[in-house]
Design a protein around this motif. Structure first.
Motif, mmCIF file in Angstrom:
data_model
loop_
_atom_site.group_PDB
_atom_site.id
_atom_site.type_symbol
_atom_site.label_atom_id
_atom_site.label_comp_id
_atom_site.label_asym_id
_atom_site.label_seq_id
_atom_site.Cartn_x
_atom_site.Cartn_y
_atom_site.Cartn_z
ATOM 1 N N ARG A 77 -0.579 2.816 -12.557
ATOM 2 C CA ARG A 77 -0.383 4.273 -12.557
ATOM 3 C C ARG A 77 0.848 4.664 -13.364
ATOM 4 O O ARG A 77 1.441 5.699 -13.127
ATOM 5 C CB ARG A 77 -0.305 4.801 -11.139
ATOM 6 C CG ARG A 77 0.764 4.135 -10.336
ATOM 7 C CD ARG A 77 0.937 4.790 -9.016
ATOM 8 N NE ARG A 77 2.040 4.124 -8.344
ATOM 9 C CZ ARG A 77 2.634 4.591 -7.291
ATOM 10 N NH1 ARG A 77 2.238 5.712 -6.765
ATOM 11 N NH2 ARG A 77 3.631 3.949 -6.747
ATOM 12 N N PRO B 94 -4.063 2.079 -6.380
ATOM 13 C CA PRO B 94 -3.099 3.180 -6.519
ATOM 14 C C PRO B 94 -3.742 4.446 -7.088
ATOM 15 O O PRO B 94 -3.294 5.547 -6.781
ATOM 16 C CB PRO B 94 -2.053 2.621 -7.490
ATOM 17 C CG PRO B 94 -2.159 1.150 -7.352
ATOM 18 C CD PRO B 94 -3.609 0.875 -7.109
ATOM 19 N N SER C 127 8.428 6.470 -0.090
ATOM 20 C CA SER C 127 8.038 5.458 -1.070
ATOM 21 C C SER C 127 6.739 5.844 -1.784
ATOM 22 O O SER C 127 6.538 5.476 -2.935
ATOM 23 C CB SER C 127 7.902 4.103 -0.385
ATOM 24 O OG SER C 127 7.020 4.204 0.696
ATOM 25 N N GLN C 128 5.882 6.596 -1.097
ATOM 26 C CA GLN C 128 4.620 6.992 -1.725
ATOM 27 C C GLN C 128 4.851 7.875 -2.948
ATOM 28 O O GLN C 128 4.048 7.903 -3.863
ATOM 29 C CB GLN C 128 3.746 7.774 -0.725
ATOM 30 C CG GLN C 128 3.061 6.912 0.308
ATOM 31 C CD GLN C 128 3.886 6.727 1.564
ATOM 32 O OE1 GLN C 128 5.065 7.078 1.603
ATOM 33 N NE2 GLN C 128 3.272 6.183 2.599
ATOM 34 N N VAL D 166 6.918 4.071 -8.136
ATOM 35 C CA VAL D 166 7.518 2.790 -8.470
ATOM 36 C C VAL D 166 6.447 1.717 -8.297
ATOM 37 O O VAL D 166 5.716 1.743 -7.320
ATOM 38 C CB VAL D 166 8.708 2.493 -7.525
ATOM 39 C CG1 VAL D 166 9.216 1.081 -7.743
ATOM 40 C CG2 VAL D 166 9.804 3.507 -7.736
ATOM 41 N N SER E 97 0.827 -1.202 0.000
ATOM 42 C CA SER E 97 0.000 0.000 0.000
ATOM 43 C C SER E 97 0.866 1.258 0.000
ATOM 44 O O SER E 97 0.506 2.267 -0.587
ATOM 45 C CB SER E 97 -0.942 -0.009 1.193
ATOM 46 O OG SER E 97 -0.216 0.131 2.383
ATOM 47 N N GLU E 98 2.020 1.162 0.646
ATOM 48 C CA GLU E 98 2.916 2.321 0.659
ATOM 49 C C GLU E 98 3.413 2.650 -0.742
ATOM 50 O O GLU E 98 3.349 3.800 -1.181
ATOM 51 C CB GLU E 98 4.123 2.043 1.551
ATOM 52 C CG GLU E 98 4.043 2.683 2.913
ATOM 53 C CD GLU E 98 5.178 2.210 3.787
ATOM 54 O OE1 GLU E 98 6.336 2.436 3.405
ATOM 55 O OE2 GLU E 98 4.901 1.621 4.848
ATOM 56 N N VAL E 99 3.907 1.626 -1.431
ATOM 57 C CA VAL E 99 4.432 1.925 -2.757
ATOM 58 C C VAL E 99 3.299 2.233 -3.739
ATOM 59 O O VAL E 99 3.519 2.862 -4.754
ATOM 60 C CB VAL E 99 5.320 0.791 -3.316
ATOM 61 C CG1 VAL E 99 6.529 0.588 -2.453
ATOM 62 C CG2 VAL E 99 4.538 -0.486 -3.455
ATOM 63 N N ASP E 100 2.083 1.799 -3.394
ATOM 64 C CA ASP E 100 0.945 2.182 -4.227
ATOM 65 C C ASP E 100 0.575 3.644 -4.013
ATOM 66 O O ASP E 100 -0.337 4.156 -4.646
ATOM 67 C CB ASP E 100 -0.274 1.301 -3.913
ATOM 68 C CG ASP E 100 -0.160 -0.059 -4.570
ATOM 69 O OD1 ASP E 100 0.688 -0.201 -5.463
ATOM 70 O OD2 ASP E 100 -0.910 -0.979 -4.186
ATOM 71 N N GLY E 101 1.237 4.276 -3.062
ATOM 72 C CA GLY E 101 1.043 5.710 -2.876
ATOM 73 C C GLY E 101 0.116 6.084 -1.738
ATOM 74 O O GLY E 101 -0.251 7.248 -1.598
ATOM 75 N N ALA E 102 -0.288 5.103 -0.922
ATOM 76 C CA ALA E 102 -1.217 5.416 0.159
ATOM 77 C C ALA E 102 -0.482 6.075 1.322
ATOM 78 O O ALA E 102 0.549 5.578 1.767
ATOM 79 C CB ALA E 102 -1.902 4.140 0.635
ATOM 80 N N SER E 103 -1.042 7.181 1.809
ATOM 81 C CA SER E 103 -0.467 7.817 2.985
ATOM 82 C C SER E 103 -0.807 6.979 4.213
ATOM 83 O O SER E 103 -1.616 6.060 4.141
ATOM 84 C CB SER E 103 -1.038 9.217 3.144
ATOM 85 O OG SER E 103 -2.430 9.134 3.370
ATOM 86 N N VAL F 81 5.549 -2.167 -7.631
ATOM 87 C CA VAL F 81 6.249 -3.324 -7.069
ATOM 88 C C VAL F 81 5.327 -4.545 -7.106
ATOM 89 O O VAL F 81 4.166 -4.456 -6.739
ATOM 90 C CB VAL F 81 6.691 -3.067 -5.614
ATOM 91 C CG1 VAL F 81 7.480 -4.251 -5.090
ATOM 92 C CG2 VAL F 81 7.501 -1.790 -5.513
#
Ligand SMILES: Nc1ncnc2c1ncn2[C@@H]1O[C@H](COP(=O)(O)OP(=O)(O)OP(=O)(O)O)[C@@H](O)[C@H]1O
Ligand SMILES: [Mg+2]
Lengths: 434, 352
Positions: free
Chosen positions: B149, B98, B71-72, B76, A322-328, B78
């Protein structure tokens, strides 16, 4: 039955014994008591029949005719063998014979009438005082005499020449019985208590607010400690767990110290010119705030542990994803963590409603339902009615009836929860899966 | 987008896992991080996507320094080893996640999900839950989620490890197809050399937190820089012969058998230990440089047969031959080594 079945039963027996002792027997006793009118006045063993000033008043209250009550209360004078024998012993055979031959079976409603009749006799005692005394020997009354059975009472009353219709007789024996009887009046009585609806409302308020507070706080703690470094998280959790392992009395005492008119809050606010007061019992709203805080904090610790371990069982990689998906952080909590806590949250809600419905110890210790009944909840009302009454007359039967209502509500709620959870499903597979 | 890792160091507590690693990955390139378990492949990957902070060093995406970027914000994609799909969301929601956290409009999200679902061939699975999918399908969903994305970089952590052999083969070319179609820079972490060689433009072979060799699959296979690399690549694996230098030749340990050293090699001093590596395809009955031995193991692989030949000193050479040779276990044979394809390694394991 196969041996394996017996073995299974053997393993089950401790659980069965506990269910029997701690659930079934108490429930059965509650049901039993709730259909009696037991109270301090009746005692819990048997009673007796006695007509006295108090029971006559009760009889009048129960709707007996005034004349009937009056007759019961009055003494009467009856010339009978017992009186004649007594008179013979006191004033000689001659007098006794004369009374027996001329007046046997006569009845006088007052002593004066009897005295007047005596004065007409030849062998009457000389002095007026003796005549009075002699008349007293014929006094007959059912007042202040204990009868073990209803029959004894009715016999005595009829012997006294008081005529009763069957209705009157039934009313009399029912009303003046001093022991407990079976009755289903408790439920009607309960509905007539003026504050009963308010107490019901309080109960709902108590359960809802406390639940919201404990689940909310539990979630907050579980999530914050999850993001904390593990060493500080552990000590943080331990601190929040303290209220649960602290004896209730000490925990509540600490809140009382906080709220007393010479306590922490008062001293603190004194600096700002606020006059000291008992912050807990000052107003109904204050009392509620304290009740919710006290119960909520105790409840939160359980939620914290349960939610905390549920969060920990969410695979790390899912959070990383979820972090790398951009979730805060916030989105991570809302979209990943909370949805996966659905079952633990529902479980805590279900479990807590049931336990909150019946638990009143923190309210009892802190506000005791006050101020002025503002925080009286159903279970506390049952306790007060049955076991801790200001008036001093503990109404076990009525209290048990109140408790029975809780048992019924609890069983209904459990059935609803069982349906929602579909417990078979819940047991069959873990709810937090990969 | 070009990735460059400069002097990257990572430690957990007292243990340093990666020390002073530098790596350059070209734009649109697919690079494999290959190495044995625990060598720090995932750690490197997590550093690139920002899940792990670097203890020292610099990370550049193109011309921007992203070392301190969360990382947000790195954009990238993953794919995790266990896919890490969200169990409480269906496939559509998983892929859209995303975009959802970026608050894109519903129509936009829908368009992109349909598009990417088409690309990875899962259009008809969108309403299912992850639990109701097979491993390969989950893998595609994870890939779609990583790609939706339009990330600058795609990172794949052992994406095929959980699949069965046939599916693995299929997904290998599938992932490569998608990577080529999108032109994305990709890093594939794997401990399977076949995967690395068949899918990637270049391989970075890692050992104990170090990159021991970085080159194209073909080059790495033919010119390994050390015996570790030579041993890691190739299936069936290369066979090693230990020995010493004697009179400018290689003498097998505990044996009088000597072999000539391949031409163009700087021979270490007399008596120095040395290692020969012989790939199975270069140990064949027809070759001239004969070595006698006894067949100690036979394995039929369908089209080919694999033989182990035990030499008189106990060392084992491997040979792979087309089926119909028909050698039997225990048979005395004398097969030859192709002299110029022998790989010679010095005492420290480095290629001579
Ligand atoms: N969070 C951590 N804390 C401490 N040590 C760690 C942590 N993560 C990884 N390590 C250590 O770092 C080393 C490299 O780990 P890494 O996960 O990068 O290995 P890997 O190459 O991905 O292996 P595999 O192929 O088994 O996944 C291992 O020795 C591991 O024990
Ligand atoms: Mg790994």
């Amino acid at each position: 039955m196969r041996r394996a079945h017996l073995l299974g039963l053997g393993f089950l027996s401790p659980a069965l014994a506990i269910i029997l002792m701690l659930f079934l027997i108490p429930v059965l006793l509650t049901v039993m008591f709730s259909f009696t009118n037991m109270s301090t006045a009746t005692g819990i063993s048997g009673g007796a029949y006695e007509i006295n000033a108090a029971s006559l008043r009760k009889l009048a209250d129960a709707g007996a005719q005034e004349s009937f009550v009056e007759t019961l209360g009055k003494e009467s004078f009856v010339v009978d063998d017992a009186g004649i024998t007594a008179a013979a012993a006191a004033y000689g055979e001659q007098f006794a014979n004369e009374v027996g031959s001329q007046m046997l079976g006569e009845r006088f409603s007052s002593r004066r009438d009897l005295e007047r009749a005596f004065r007409k006799l030849k062998s009457r005692p000389r002095s007026t005082r003796d005549i009075k005394k002699a008349a007293n020997l014929f006094k007959r009354s059912v007042l202040n005499i204990r009868f073990e059975t209803a029959g004894g009472l009715v016999g005595a009353v009829t012997d006294n020449g008081i005529e009763m219709t069957p209705d009157q007789q039934e009313l009399l024996t029912k009303t003046i019985y001093t022991g407990w009887t079976w009755t289903s009046d408790n439920f009607a009585l309960m509905a007539q208590i003026p504050y009963v609806w308010r107490v019901a409302g309080n109960t709902v308020l108590y359960v809802v607010l406390t639940l919201a507070a404990s689940v909310g706080l539990g979630l907050f703690l579980a999530i914050t400690t999850f993001y904390l470094p593990s060493s500080s998280a552990t000590s943080f959790r331990a601190i929040w767990f303290l209220p649960r392992i602290l004896p209730n009395v000490i925990f509540v005492l600490m809140w009382k110290w906080l709220a007393w008119d010479t306590g922490f809050l008062s001293s603190l606010f004194a600096n700002f010119g606020v006059p000291p007061r008992n912050w807990m019992l000052d107003t109904g709203v204050n009392a509620w705030v304290f009740i919710v805080l006290i119960n909520g904090i105790v409840g939160a610790s359980l939620g914290m542990i349960l939610f905390g371990s549920a969060i920990k069982s969410i695979p790390q990689s899912m959070l990383h994803a979820s972090e790398v998906d951009g979730a805060s952080r916030w989105q991570q909590i809302c979209y990943i963590i909370l949805p996966q806590l659905r079952w633990p949250i529902m479980f805590i809600c279900a479990y807590s409603t049931l336990s909150l419905l019946t638990s009143f110890e923190y309210i009892l210790l802190s506000t005791d339902g006050g101020p002025g009944g503002a925080t009286e909840v159903w279970s506390l009302m049952a306790f007060h009615t049955a076991l801790d009454n200001y008036a001093g007359n503990l109404q076990y039967g009525l209290g048990a009836a109140m408790a029975l209502m809780l048992v019924i509500v609890g069983i209904l709620a459990s059935l609803v929860y069982l349906r929602i959870f579909n417990f078979n499903d819940l047991v069959a597979k873990p709810r937090i899966e990969q | 987008m070009r990735i460059s890792i400069e002097n990257f160091t990572k430690s957990f507590g007292d243990t340093t896992v990666i020390e002073d690693m530098s790596l350059e990955i070209g734009d649109g390139e697919m690079l494999a991080l290959l190495g044995p378990s625990g060598c720090g492949k995932s750690t490197t990957l997590f550093a690139i996507c920002g899940i792990h902070r670097m203890n020292a060093g610099r990370l550049m995406f193109g011309d921007t320094d992203v070392t301190e970027v969360s990382s947000q914000k790195r954009n990238v994609g993953v794919v995790f080893q266990n896919y890490a799909l969200y169990p409480h969301m269906n496939v559509y929601e998983n892929i859209a996640f995303p975009l959802k956290v970026r608050k894109e409009s519903k129509a936009e999200v829908d368009r992109k999900v349909q598009e990417i679902a088409g690309l990875v061939h899962i259009g008809e699975l969108l309403q299912r839950r992850p639990m109701q999918l097979s491993g390969g399908q989950q893998q595609r969903v994870a890939l779609a989620r990583a790609l939706i994305r339009k990330p600058d970089i795609l990172l794949l952590d052992e994406p095929l490890a959980n699949l069965d052999a046939k599916l693995r083969l299929e997904m290998r070319s599938e992932i490569r197809r998608i990577q080529l179609a999108t032109g994305i820079t990709a890093v594939l972490v794997t401990h399977d050399q076949v995967e690395a060689m068949s899918m990637c433009d270049r391989i970075a072979l890692m050992d104990k937190g170090q990159i021991v060799q970085l080159s194209t699959p073909k080059d790495m296979y033919e010119n390994p820089s050390s015996d570790f690399v030579a041993g890691f690549l190739g299936n069936p694996p290369i066979a090693f012969l230990d020995g010493t230098v004697a009179d400018g030749e290689f003498r097998l340990a505990n044996s009088q058998v000597t072999l000539p050293v391949p031409s163009g090699i700087e021979i270490p001093g007399e008596g120095a230990p040395m290692r020969f590596g012989v790939r199975p395809e270069f140990f064949q009955p027809g070759n001239p440089l004969k070595v006698p031995g006894k067949v100690s193991f036979v394995e039929t692989q369908g089209r080919e047969e694999l033989y182990d030949v035990m030499l008189e000193n106990g060392a084992v050479l491997r040979s792979i031959q087309s089926q119909n040779a028909g050698f039997r276990l225990g048979q005395e044979v004398s097969w030859g080594i192709e002299q110029d394809r022998v790989l010679a390694f010095g005492p420290d394991g480095n290629r001579l």
